[in-house]
Design a protein around this motif. Sequence first.
Motif, mmCIF file in Angstrom:
data_model
loop_
_atom_site.group_PDB
_atom_site.id
_atom_site.type_symbol
_atom_site.label_atom_id
_atom_site.label_comp_id
_atom_site.label_asym_id
_atom_site.label_seq_id
_atom_site.Cartn_x
_atom_site.Cartn_y
_atom_site.Cartn_z
ATOM 1 N N GLU A 102 2.425 1.718 3.402
ATOM 2 C CA GLU A 102 3.560 0.834 3.652
ATOM 3 C C GLU A 102 4.835 1.371 2.987
ATOM 4 O O GLU A 102 5.916 1.298 3.557
ATOM 5 C CB GLU A 102 3.267 -0.576 3.148
ATOM 6 N N ILE B 140 2.220 2.506 -7.907
ATOM 7 C CA ILE B 140 1.169 1.820 -7.157
ATOM 8 C C ILE B 140 -0.030 1.709 -8.087
ATOM 9 O O ILE B 140 -0.500 2.701 -8.624
ATOM 10 C CB ILE B 140 0.783 2.597 -5.891
ATOM 11 N N THR C 293 0.847 -1.192 0.000
ATOM 12 C CA THR C 293 0.000 0.000 0.000
ATOM 13 C C THR C 293 0.886 1.247 0.000
ATOM 14 O O THR C 293 2.082 1.191 0.294
ATOM 15 C CB THR C 293 -0.898 0.049 1.249
ATOM 16 N N TYR C 294 0.266 2.374 -0.306
ATOM 17 C CA TYR C 294 0.984 3.650 -0.259
ATOM 18 C C TYR C 294 1.551 3.883 1.139
ATOM 19 O O TYR C 294 2.704 4.282 1.288
ATOM 20 C CB TYR C 294 0.047 4.793 -0.661
ATOM 21 N N SER D 285 -3.941 0.290 -8.503
ATOM 22 C CA SER D 285 -5.164 -0.246 -7.891
ATOM 23 C C SER D 285 -6.033 -0.785 -9.003
ATOM 24 O O SER D 285 -6.353 -0.064 -9.949
ATOM 25 C CB SER D 285 -5.919 0.860 -7.143
#
Length: 50
Positions: free
Chosen positions: A5, A45, A2-3, A47
């Motif tokens: 993380e 990232i 995730t962003y 999604s």
Amino acid sequence: MTYEEIVKLVGAEGKIMSETGSAGEPHHTVMYEFESDGGLAASTITSIWC
């Protein structure tokens, strides 16, 4: 990852370099640039919503 993380790992917030689509749509993609300790690290990232 995730962003959040990635921010925790790098130790800095990212700056959005490019974005396609909208959050919640299929193939929404955001590319961030992170600066840490004077160097740059890049992460993409993606999604994908079905």
